[in-house]
Design a protein around this motif. Sequence first.
Motif, mmCIF file in Angstrom:
data_model
loop_
_atom_site.group_PDB
_atom_site.id
_atom_site.type_symbol
_atom_site.label_atom_id
_atom_site.label_comp_id
_atom_site.label_asym_id
_atom_site.label_seq_id
_atom_site.Cartn_x
_atom_site.Cartn_y
_atom_site.Cartn_z
ATOM 1 N N GLY A 48 0.818 -1.207 0.000
ATOM 2 C CA GLY A 48 0.000 0.000 0.000
ATOM 3 C C GLY A 48 0.852 1.258 0.000
ATOM 4 N N GLN A 95 6.643 -10.726 10.512
ATOM 5 C CA GLN A 95 5.441 -11.522 10.262
ATOM 6 C C GLN A 95 5.815 -12.960 9.900
ATOM 7 O OE1 GLN A 95 2.309 -9.424 8.164
ATOM 8 N NE2 GLN A 95 2.099 -11.146 6.772
ATOM 9 N N HIS A 122 2.075 -11.654 13.750
ATOM 10 C CA HIS A 122 3.052 -10.569 13.756
ATOM 11 C C HIS A 122 3.017 -9.892 15.127
ATOM 12 C CE1 HIS A 122 -0.748 -8.585 12.586
ATOM 13 N NE2 HIS A 122 -0.318 -7.671 13.423
ATOM 14 N N HIS A 171 3.649 -6.135 17.585
ATOM 15 C CA HIS A 171 3.749 -4.677 17.731
ATOM 16 C C HIS A 171 4.569 -4.435 18.990
ATOM 17 C CE1 HIS A 171 0.427 -3.882 14.804
ATOM 18 N NE2 HIS A 171 0.038 -5.092 15.209
ATOM 19 N N GLU A 186 -0.769 -2.615 21.570
ATOM 20 C CA GLU A 186 -1.830 -1.819 20.942
ATOM 21 C C GLU A 186 -3.015 -1.697 21.893
ATOM 22 O OE1 GLU A 186 -2.215 -3.201 16.675
ATOM 23 O OE2 GLU A 186 -1.323 -1.190 16.601
ATOM 24 N N HIS A 190 -0.225 -10.650 17.467
ATOM 25 C CA HIS A 190 -1.489 -10.808 16.739
ATOM 26 C C HIS A 190 -1.448 -12.046 15.870
ATOM 27 C CE1 HIS A 190 -2.455 -6.230 17.068
ATOM 28 N NE2 HIS A 190 -2.805 -6.910 18.146
ATOM 29 N N GLN A 224 -10.894 -10.723 3.304
ATOM 30 C CA GLN A 224 -10.513 -9.364 3.721
ATOM 31 C C GLN A 224 -11.590 -8.313 3.561
ATOM 32 O OE1 GLN A 224 -6.585 -7.286 2.837
ATOM 33 N NE2 GLN A 224 -6.305 -9.219 1.746
ATOM 34 N N VAL A 233 -8.827 -11.858 15.018
ATOM 35 C CA VAL A 233 -7.444 -11.801 15.504
ATOM 36 C C VAL A 233 -7.411 -12.256 16.958
ATOM 37 C CG1 VAL A 233 -5.406 -10.372 15.937
ATOM 38 C CG2 VAL A 233 -6.823 -9.911 13.920
ATOM 39 N N THR A 267 -5.798 -2.782 12.783
ATOM 40 C CA THR A 267 -5.183 -1.637 13.462
ATOM 41 C C THR A 267 -4.248 -0.861 12.538
ATOM 42 O OG1 THR A 267 -3.289 -2.894 14.298
ATOM 43 C CG2 THR A 267 -5.277 -2.861 15.679
ATOM 44 N N THR A 268 -4.174 -1.250 11.285
ATOM 45 C CA THR A 268 -3.399 -0.499 10.287
ATOM 46 C C THR A 268 -4.289 -0.268 9.072
ATOM 47 O OG1 THR A 268 -2.542 -2.442 9.112
ATOM 48 C CG2 THR A 268 -1.262 -1.653 11.004
ATOM 49 N N TRP A 310 -12.252 -9.513 17.560
ATOM 50 C CA TRP A 310 -11.047 -9.525 18.386
ATOM 51 C C TRP A 310 -11.210 -10.419 19.607
ATOM 52 C CZ3 TRP A 310 -6.228 -7.640 17.652
ATOM 53 C CH2 TRP A 310 -6.039 -6.793 16.563
HETATM 54 S S1 B30 Z 1 -3.837 -6.283 12.773
HETATM 55 O O1 B30 Z 1 -3.735 -7.609 13.318
HETATM 56 O O2 B30 Z 1 -5.075 -5.604 13.068
HETATM 57 N N1 B30 Z 1 -2.644 -5.405 13.291
HETATM 58 C C1 B30 Z 1 -3.663 -6.633 8.290
HETATM 59 C C2 B30 Z 1 -3.853 -7.759 9.059
HETATM 60 C C3 B30 Z 1 -3.890 -7.658 10.444
HETATM 61 C C4 B30 Z 1 -3.733 -6.426 11.043
HETATM 62 C C5 B30 Z 1 -3.522 -5.301 10.277
HETATM 63 C C6 B30 Z 1 -3.495 -5.402 8.882
HETATM 64 C C7 B30 Z 1 -3.682 -6.751 6.806
HETATM 65 O O3 B30 Z 1 -4.005 -7.793 6.288
HETATM 66 N N2 B30 Z 1 -3.345 -5.682 6.072
HETATM 67 C C8 B30 Z 1 -3.402 -5.647 4.616
HETATM 68 C C9 B30 Z 1 -2.222 -6.343 4.049
HETATM 69 N N3 B30 Z 1 -0.992 -5.546 4.063
HETATM 70 C C10 B30 Z 1 0.091 -6.404 3.697
HETATM 71 C C11 B30 Z 1 0.903 -6.852 4.811
HETATM 72 O O4 B30 Z 1 0.954 -8.042 5.091
HETATM 73 O O5 B30 Z 1 1.573 -6.014 5.553
HETATM 74 C C12 B30 Z 1 -1.009 -4.419 3.161
HETATM 75 C C13 B30 Z 1 -0.421 -3.155 3.711
HETATM 76 O O6 B30 Z 1 0.276 -3.118 4.790
HETATM 77 O O7 B30 Z 1 -0.599 -2.100 3.134
HETATM 78 CU CU1 B30 Z 1 1.981 -4.088 5.065
#
Ligand code: B30
Length: 261
Positions: A2, A70, A93, A95, A107, A120, A135, A143, A202-203, A212
């Motif tokens: 992204g 991750q 992964h 944080h 978080e 997570h 997704q 999670v 969370t991202t 959750w």
């Molecule tokens: S979390 O567990 O809420 N921190 C994603 C999955 C879990 C969490 C946050 C985000 C997710 O699938 N994001 C979209 C995929 N990502 C690719 C990646 O694996 O890491 C796209 C991105 O961010 O733009 Cu880098």
Amino acid sequence: HGSEWTYSEGALDELHWPREYPTCSGKRQSPINLQRRKVHYNPSLTALNLTGYGVQAGEFHMINNGHTVQISLPPTMHMTAPDGTQYTAEQMHFHWGGASSEISGSEHTIDGIRFVAEIHIVHYNSKYESYDRAQSEPDGLAVLAALIEVRDHGENTYYSNFIAHLNNIRHPGQSTVLSGLDILDMLPEDAQHYYSYRGSLTTPPCTENVHWFVLVHHVPLSSAQIWKLENSIVDRQNKTLHNHYRRTQPLNNRAVETNLM
Ligand code: B30
Ligand code: ZN
């Protein structure tokens, strides 16, 4: 990957995520502060059913993706929620904080307390054929989260292999292989009691489709292990990856439930 969102630097820091990702200013965002006084005990919430979480042979890829470390998980790992929904594991992964030895980086917070770090384990609803498909579905993701705390009674040997491999993935895009994995050992000894609520990634893109489950009990790591976790990998600016956690978000009119009286 992204666009270049960040936590605190540049034009797309966390306060500006909504400009590119409007959902990030939604009403059901994560993480949140878990206020124990306000959590509802729900005796019908059964234990999570975790299958395939124990010792697993095989190769597991671990990558520095620029904002965390991750590990890819095999589709033989499942979690069944108390409502009967079955989820398939996708990745885990972390944080953390670490910008100075005093700065914690979980978080979720408990009664305002931020923990050292947070795990997570990201799952998708097994009724969808892949994580990619799930997704964008309203019931797509779950999670399982655990909070990490410092405990200096020797190291947590269940984390030794993982932590040793961090040196192989110092730079974004680098990957390494773990031979064998035991996620159950990496969770708190009691992985039965949890807080549960409906939230988001969370991202960015902050999709509001995450069920959750935050475990009540914590994972102990030694201070030396935490130091290695916090200082082994760098981001795209070649700076040590620190403080990649999102600030807590408004609860709004959501309920948090628990199965621990
Ligand atoms: S979390 O567990 O809420 N921190 C994603 C999955 C879990 C969490 C946050 C985000 C997710 O699938 N994001 C979209 C995929 N990502 C690719 C990646 O694996 O890491 C796209 C991105 O961010 O733009 Cu880098
Ligand atoms: Zn996460």
